[in-house]
Design a protein around this motif. Structure first.
Motif, PDB file in Angstrom:
ATOM      1  N   PRO A 302       0.823  -1.212   0.000  1.00 25.13           N
ATOM      2  CA  PRO A 302       0.000   0.000   0.000  1.00 25.13           C
ATOM      3  C   PRO A 302       0.855   1.259   0.000  1.00 25.13           C
ATOM      4  CG  PRO A 302       0.038  -0.993   2.180  1.00 25.13           C
ATOM      5  CD  PRO A 302       0.716  -1.960   1.262  1.00 25.13           C
ATOM      6  N   GLU A 303       0.228   2.366  -0.376  1.00 21.65           N
ATOM      7  CA  GLU A 303       0.958   3.636  -0.441  1.00 21.65           C
ATOM      8  C   GLU A 303       1.498   4.030   0.926  1.00 21.65           C
ATOM      9  OE1 GLU A 303       0.091   8.277  -1.800  1.00 21.65           O
ATOM     10  OE2 GLU A 303      -1.277   6.671  -2.379  1.00 21.65           O
ATOM     11  N   ARG A 304       0.753   3.704   1.982  1.00 24.79           N
ATOM     12  CA  ARG A 304       1.185   3.984   3.349  1.00 24.79           C
ATOM     13  C   ARG A 304       1.531   2.648   4.014  1.00 24.79           C
ATOM     14  NH1 ARG A 304      -2.913   7.722   2.345  1.00 24.79           N
ATOM     15  NH2 ARG A 304      -4.521   6.215   2.955  1.00 24.79           N
ATOM     16  N   PRO A 305       2.817   2.315   4.140  1.00 24.66           N
ATOM     17  CA  PRO A 305       3.222   1.005   4.665  1.00 24.66           C
ATOM     18  C   PRO A 305       2.637   0.674   6.030  1.00 24.66           C
ATOM     19  CG  PRO A 305       5.105   2.143   3.712  1.00 24.66           C
ATOM     20  CD  PRO A 305       3.982   3.134   3.743  1.00 24.66           C
ATOM     21  N   GLY A 306       2.352   1.696   6.827  1.00 17.85           N
ATOM     22  CA  GLY A 306       1.773   1.443   8.142  1.00 17.85           C
ATOM     23  C   GLY A 306       0.443   0.725   8.075  1.00 17.85           C
ATOM     24  N   GLU A 307      -0.281   0.915   6.985  1.00 20.11           N
ATOM     25  CA  GLU A 307      -1.570   0.243   6.834  1.00 20.11           C
ATOM     26  C   GLU A 307      -1.378  -1.268   6.683  1.00 20.11           C
ATOM     27  OE1 GLU A 307      -3.969   3.954   4.738  1.00 20.11           O
ATOM     28  OE2 GLU A 307      -3.242   2.296   3.495  1.00 20.11           O
ATOM     29  N   PHE A 308      -0.284  -1.660   6.038  1.00 21.40           N
ATOM     30  CA  PHE A 308      -0.017  -3.087   5.916  1.00 21.40           C
ATOM     31  C   PHE A 308       0.312  -3.696   7.269  1.00 21.40           C
ATOM     32  CE2 PHE A 308       2.756  -6.754   4.899  1.00 21.40           C
ATOM     33  CZ  PHE A 308       1.842  -7.489   4.159  1.00 21.40           C
ATOM     34  N   LEU A 309       1.018  -2.947   8.112  1.00 23.11           N
ATOM     35  CA  LEU A 309       1.302  -3.439   9.452  1.00 23.11           C
ATOM     36  C   LEU A 309       0.019  -3.634  10.246  1.00 23.11           C
ATOM     37  CD1 LEU A 309       4.502  -1.491  10.579  1.00 23.11           C
ATOM     38  CD2 LEU A 309       4.303  -3.852   9.832  1.00 23.11           C
ATOM     39  N   GLN A 310      -0.964  -2.769  10.022  1.00 26.63           N
ATOM     40  CA  GLN A 310      -2.253  -2.942  10.687  1.00 26.63           C
ATOM     41  C   GLN A 310      -2.903  -4.256  10.258  1.00 26.63           C
ATOM     42  OE1 GLN A 310      -4.172   0.768   9.493  1.00 26.63           O
ATOM     43  NE2 GLN A 310      -3.978   1.535  11.580  1.00 26.63           N
ATOM     44  N   ILE A 311      -2.798  -4.579   8.978  1.00 30.05           N
ATOM     45  CA  ILE A 311      -3.346  -5.842   8.480  1.00 30.05           C
ATOM     46  C   ILE A 311      -2.633  -7.022   9.145  1.00 30.05           C
ATOM     47  CG2 ILE A 311      -3.484  -7.332   6.442  1.00 30.05           C
ATOM     48  CD1 ILE A 311      -4.087  -4.841   4.803  1.00 30.05           C
ATOM     49  N   LEU A 312      -1.319  -6.930   9.270  1.00 30.70           N
ATOM     50  CA  LEU A 312      -0.573  -8.000   9.918  1.00 30.70           C
ATOM     51  C   LEU A 312      -1.037  -8.197  11.360  1.00 30.70           C
ATOM     52  CD1 LEU A 312       3.086  -7.429   8.624  1.00 30.70           C
ATOM     53  CD2 LEU A 312       1.325  -8.975   7.726  1.00 30.70           C
ATOM     54  N   GLN A 313      -1.315  -7.106  12.042  1.00 31.35           N
ATOM     55  CA  GLN A 313      -1.816  -7.213  13.412  1.00 31.35           C
ATOM     56  C   GLN A 313      -3.178  -7.895  13.446  1.00 31.35           C
ATOM     57  OE1 GLN A 313      -1.761  -3.114  14.623  1.00 31.35           O
ATOM     58  NE2 GLN A 313       0.402  -3.151  15.228  1.00 31.35           N
ATOM     59  N   MET A 314      -4.022  -7.609  12.465  1.00 37.87           N
ATOM     60  CA  MET A 314      -5.373  -8.168  12.429  1.00 37.87           C
ATOM     61  C   MET A 314      -5.380  -9.683  12.284  1.00 37.87           C
ATOM     62  SD  MET A 314      -7.097  -5.443   9.799  1.00 37.87           S
ATOM     63  CE  MET A 314      -7.020  -3.672  10.093  1.00 37.87           C
ATOM     64  N   ILE A 315      -4.335 -10.238  11.677  1.00 33.56           N
ATOM     65  CA  ILE A 315      -4.327 -11.678  11.398  1.00 33.56           C
ATOM     66  C   ILE A 315      -3.290 -12.424  12.230  1.00 33.56           C
ATOM     67  CG2 ILE A 315      -5.258 -11.414   9.074  1.00 33.56           C
ATOM     68  CD1 ILE A 315      -2.461 -11.564   7.956  1.00 33.56           C
ATOM     69  N   ASP A 316      -2.814 -11.791  13.302  1.00 35.47           N
ATOM     70  CA  ASP A 316      -1.795 -12.419  14.152  1.00 35.47           C
ATOM     71  C   ASP A 316      -0.634 -12.939  13.304  1.00 35.47           C
ATOM     72  OD1 ASP A 316      -3.542 -11.860  16.168  1.00 35.47           O
ATOM     73  OD2 ASP A 316      -4.009 -13.933  16.676  1.00 35.47           O
ATOM     74  N   ALA A 317      -0.032 -12.021  12.559  1.00 38.51           N
ATOM     75  CA  ALA A 317       0.982 -12.397  11.569  1.00 38.51           C
ATOM     76  C   ALA A 317       2.172 -13.121  12.162  1.00 38.51           C
ATOM     77  CB  ALA A 317       1.457 -11.155  10.821  1.00 38.51           C
TER      78      ALA A 317
END
Length: 373
Positions: A302-317
């Motif tokens: 994504p354009e804002r990498p922090g948003e991808f980290l949020q996704i990782l948190q959502m799925i217990d990456a």
């Protein structure tokens, strides 16, 4: 600086382990498979292969141009070159070999021919790759269209110390939760082997989307997660993980960002429609986090990498996501740069920790420090 400080500094700077969970190997030539294939199938294999048309050819080629072995042959066909060019170059602890076209033979209407070719691919991998270097670990390809033969192949190779999983194609006639496949799952659980599904057959026999065929490769490549969503949904809702509580599935090369949406939708519908799945004892998302693993490549950016980290948190990456490069293919992901900035411990889990646990592989390098990198 005292000795304790020196130890701490060394720990922080220690390189992270890397397990690459998607590395494609293949024979140099079709003829190389013949010693492992009954003679009755030689002419058919040399002339027609899987017999499946490549409906969506990529305009830029399948493999990286620099991955062609120095001695010639297709990219991914020389284990010694792969060690130098990929494994040693990036400091990879283990390369999980996922093969090439063999899984697609499961769509061939002649089940005997398909199983024979898949078996030959496995034998070629054992003899020509797993004996070369202990960093190579193999995947047992099976013919999912013939569960009886698939079970025999698992029983034949399931005790091989360097075969660490079972691999199947993702584009098949029916989603993987259905009872037709359950004998395969019983054997996989018995041998303690996860099952990985990998794209490539979508559109070869059945439409790759619920609304038919896309027009070109880019469209096909964009919607591969549709297949992954269908399989994960089916595996959970059909109660596969209640029936086989020790079973793990790995979705290779389908991305990760779609998983939160699927979990939320499944949990919401389960609360209203649980009478249709009375065998489920937990929320669908809980089964997914325990039994499903996804690999990073092709990772979303994504354009804002922090948003991808949020996704990782959502799925217990830290327990669901594993690094993969897709070497030697065109969209290869470099393990040194592919992940956005994140806590070092999370990066260590994605790069190697989760895969080490899943496949039972010891790691020499560990990342223990809680720092950003």
């Amino acid at each position: 600086m005292n000795q304790a400080s020196n130890v701490n500094e060394a720990t922080i700077r220690e390189p992270l382990g890397i397990i690459d969970t998607d590395v494609h190997q293949s024979p140099k030539r079709k003829q190389d498979l013949l010693p492992y294939l009954p003679k009755v199938w030689h002419e058919q294999y040399l002339t027609y292969g899987s017999g499946l048309a490549n409906v969506f050819p990529t305009p830029i080629g399948v493999s990286r141009k620099d991955a062609t072995p120095e001695g010639g042959g297709p990219a991914g066909s020389d284990p010694h070159f792969m060690l130098k060019h990929h494994v040693e170059h990036y400091g990879i602890d283990y390369a999980i070999l996922t093969g090439g076209s063999e899984a697609s033979f499961a769509l061939h209407p002649d089940l005997d021919y398909a199983s024979a070719v898949i078996r030959a691919y496995n034998d070629h991998t054992v003899e020509n790759w797993l004996t070369v270097d202990p960093r190579f670990k193999g995947s047992i390809a099976v013919n999912v269209s013939d569960p009886e033969e698939a079970v025999k192949e698992i029983e034949r190779l399931g005790d091989h110390p360097d075969m660490v999983q079972i691999i199947v194609c993702s584009g098949v006639r029916a989603p993987y939760g259905q009872r037709f496949y359950h004998p395969i799952y019983e054997a996989a659980e018995r041998y303690g082997l996860p099952i990985a599904f990998h794209p490539g057959t979508e559109g070869k026999m059945y439409p790759p989307t619920p609304v038919g065929y896309p027009t070109r490769y880019m469209e096909w490549h964009n919607i591969i997660p549709l297949t992954f969503m269908a399989h994960v949904n089916s595996l959970v809702c059909e109660g596969v993980f209640e029936k086989f509580p020790g079973l793990k599935f790995v979705g290779i090369e389908g991305g990760v960002a779609w998983l939160p949406h699927l979990m939320w939708r499944m949990d919401k519908n389960y609360k209203a429609l649980r009478s249709q799945t009375p065998w489920l004892k937990r929320l669908p998302s809980e089964y997914i986090k325990e039994h499903i693993r996804l690999t990073t490549q092709p990772i979303e950016e994504p354009e804002r990498p922090g948003e991808f980290l949020q996704i990782l948190q959502m799925i217990d990456a830290e327990k669901t996501i594993m690094y993969s490069s897709d070497y030697p293919h065109w969209d290869f992901d470099n393990p040194k740069v592919v992940l956005p900035p994140m806590p070092r411990e999370l990066k260590a889990r994605i790069l190697a920790g989760t895969a080490a646990e899943l496949y039972g592989l010891p790691l020499k390098k560990t990342g223990k420090a809680e720092v950003n990198s």
